[in-house]
Every structure is written in structure tokens, then in C-alpha cells.
Motif scaffolding. Sequence first.
Motif, PDB file in Angstrom:
ATOM      1  N   ALA A  86       0.833  -1.205   0.000  1.00 55.57           N
ATOM      2  CA  ALA A  86       0.000   0.000   0.000  1.00 55.57           C
ATOM      3  C   ALA A  86       0.865   1.251   0.000  1.00 55.57           C
ATOM      4  N   VAL A  87       1.946   1.230   0.764  1.00 58.89           N
ATOM      5  CA  VAL A  87       2.858   2.377   0.792  1.00 58.89           C
ATOM      6  C   VAL A  87       3.452   2.615  -0.590  1.00 58.89           C
ATOM      7  N   ILE A  88       3.858   1.539  -1.278  1.00 57.14           N
ATOM      8  CA  ILE A  88       4.456   1.675  -2.608  1.00 57.14           C
ATOM      9  C   ILE A  88       3.438   2.239  -3.600  1.00 57.14           C
ATOM     10  N   GLY A 107      12.547   2.987  -3.617  1.00 57.52           N
ATOM     11  CA  GLY A 107      12.708   4.041  -2.623  1.00 57.52           C
ATOM     12  C   GLY A 107      12.376   3.591  -1.210  1.00 57.52           C
ATOM     13  N   THR A 108      11.723   2.412  -1.095  1.00 61.00           N
ATOM     14  CA  THR A 108      11.416   1.866   0.231  1.00 61.00           C
ATOM     15  C   THR A 108      12.452   0.852   0.688  1.00 61.00           C
ATOM     16  N   LEU A 109      13.446   0.570  -0.176  1.00 58.83           N
ATOM     17  CA  LEU A 109      14.453  -0.444   0.136  1.00 58.83           C
ATOM     18  C   LEU A 109      15.773   0.206   0.554  1.00 58.83           C
ATOM     19  N   ALA A 110      16.563  -0.536   1.259  1.00 60.46           N
ATOM     20  CA  ALA A 110      17.885  -0.054   1.665  1.00 60.46           C
ATOM     21  C   ALA A 110      18.824  -0.093   0.472  1.00 60.46           C
ATOM     22  N   PRO A 111      19.510   1.011   0.149  1.00 61.61           N
ATOM     23  CA  PRO A 111      20.448   1.026  -0.969  1.00 61.61           C
ATOM     24  C   PRO A 111      21.718   0.248  -0.623  1.00 61.61           C
ATOM     25  N   PRO A 112      22.475  -0.167  -1.634  1.00 62.17           N
ATOM     26  CA  PRO A 112      23.714  -0.932  -1.363  1.00 62.17           C
ATOM     27  C   PRO A 112      24.674  -0.196  -0.432  1.00 62.17           C
ATOM     28  N   ALA A 113      24.756   1.128  -0.529  1.00 60.86           N
ATOM     29  CA  ALA A 113      25.692   1.879   0.312  1.00 60.86           C
ATOM     30  C   ALA A 113      25.365   1.779   1.781  1.00 60.86           C
ATOM     31  N   ALA A 114      24.105   1.429   2.107  1.00 64.48           N
ATOM     32  CA  ALA A 114      23.690   1.347   3.509  1.00 64.48           C
ATOM     33  C   ALA A 114      23.893  -0.041   4.094  1.00 64.48           C
ATOM     34  N   MET A 115      24.368  -0.966   3.253  1.00 67.42           N
ATOM     35  CA  MET A 115      24.514  -2.353   3.716  1.00 67.42           C
ATOM     36  C   MET A 115      25.939  -2.649   4.153  1.00 67.42           C
TER      37      MET A 115
END
Length: 309
Positions: free
Chosen positions: A5-7, A301-309
Motif C-alpha cells: 500500500a505504501v508503494i 525508494g522503500t528499500l535499503a540502498p547498497p551503500a547502507a549495507m
Amino acid sequence: MLEPAVIILRLMQYAGAMALMGSSLFFIYALPSTGPGSAAEAPWTRRLLAGAGAVLALATLLWIVAQASVLAGSIAEGLKPEALGAVVTSMDLGKAGVLRAGVALLATIFAVMLRPTQASWIVAAALGTVATATFAWMGHGAATEGPGGVLHLVSDILHSWAGAVWIGALVAFALILRTRSPTPAGVVALHRALHGFSRIGTLLVAVLVATGLANSWFLVGVDRIDGLWTTPYGRLLSLKILLFVGMLGLAAANRFRLTPALALALDEPSRQGAALADLRRSIALETAAALGIVALVAWFGTLAPPAAM
């Protein structure tokens, strides 16, 4: 249940804001201010902007509720004043959402009440520009800390603005081309509109490429380039890039092949039908690719980007 629903609500917000900003700007720079073919004489222009504003306002308000529900764990808990208050007062994305909803409501009211003139398009474009800028606080644009934070935020806003100008123009073109038998004046106005958009098209592509690279630098990074195919965020981003390349190819065909063909058809009415049919197909494909890109942005935009992993 809440995450999809958010997406979907993010997608609706992007679509509403981009139509509001990009289409109203298109009325200003691409269409004549008065007379045949002008935005003022087209019956659908006010409905488009009013509908875009209404969709944006409703989707934003529902998105705030959805975000509160995600944080609270359920819709019932998310509807409580405490949960809603926490989102809109203590979170930047909530504050941006409130501003976006307010701007969208104003745009809807103005579109319904104001006469269709250049001044009303300017008001709608200004409100749409503000609404589109707030998306930077809905995604990763405002999350970067340190010296690069401001650069990432500005880059994200410029990326959204350039995308809105392009997509809003496509929406307007699609509505103009839905008339199967346009008047001669309408065909002339369409040709001028295509030329008007082509003048800024190169700039839009340059801004999108430059800001896209900047955003990827912050969200993917050179040291995590493998994340483009090993992470959900990266795979969706890679698909977005492929769709963007496809849009570039279609836009090039419109500018260098289909628009000149329509120019030749202005002097040969027998060729107008085929020229317009080719344009309809191309604009439809380009619009579908654009909507696919917006849907992907709403998702990753709701997922964690690679740089944050």
C-alpha cells in the motif's frame, strides 16, 4: 499488506505531482497562449490539473496514515492520534507530506476556480514544483549525512524536477493526440509543441543523467557497484536505467524522425493520418516506459540502498 500500500501510494503521489508540475509548465512553454491549439481552449487542461492535484492530496494523506500504520504495527494503531502525530511532527517525511498535501489541495482549488489562463498555469506550475521538491524527504535524498548531504538533497530535487517536466509533457502530448481527426490548426499547434519540448529535451536529459550519477554515487558507491545486480535495490535501479535508455531512444525517434514527418504532412494532408498514428504509438510507448520508471522509483525508494549495507 501495508508495504504494498505504501508503494502504491508513493506511485500515485509521484504521478499526481509530475502531471501537476510538468503539464502546467508544458502549457506555458509549448502551447500558444491564446487561439487555436492553446491550453486555454482545450477542455481537458483544467480537468487534468484538478485531477492531478486531487490525486496527489488524497494519496499523500493516505500515505501518511500508511506510514503511521507501518511504524505502529497495524492500521488500527496507525489511525490513533498519537501515531499520526508522531509522523507529522517528529519525522521529516511526515512534515514534507503535510506540506505536499496542503499544496496539492491549493492546486486543486485553483484549477477548479481560476479561469484557464497563463497566470493560472504559472500558479499550478509553482505549486507542482514545491510538491515535487518535497519527494526528496520521502526517499533517500535527505538521509545522507556529512558534507555531501546538501549535494545529495539538491541533486535529488533536481532529478525529480527534470523527470516531472518530461513526464508531464508526455501526459499532455498523449491527451492532445487522443483526438483522431484534429483540425489543421490543431496539427500545427501539435507540431509547434513538439518543437517547443525538443528545445528543452536535451537539457532535461543532461540534468537527469548528471543527477542520476550523483545519486548513485551516494546510494550505491564505486565500492558497492556489484550491488546493482546482487541487491533488490540495485536490480530495480538497473531496470530503471534500461527503461530510461529506452525512453531516450523513443525521444530521439520523435525528435529526428516523427516530428519532421509531421512537418512534411502539414503541406500534404493525405500523410497526416499516418504521421499522427506513428506519433501516438511512440508517445504511448514512451509514456508507458516513464510510468514503469516511476513505479520502480516508488518501489526501490522503500528499500535499503547498497551503500547502507
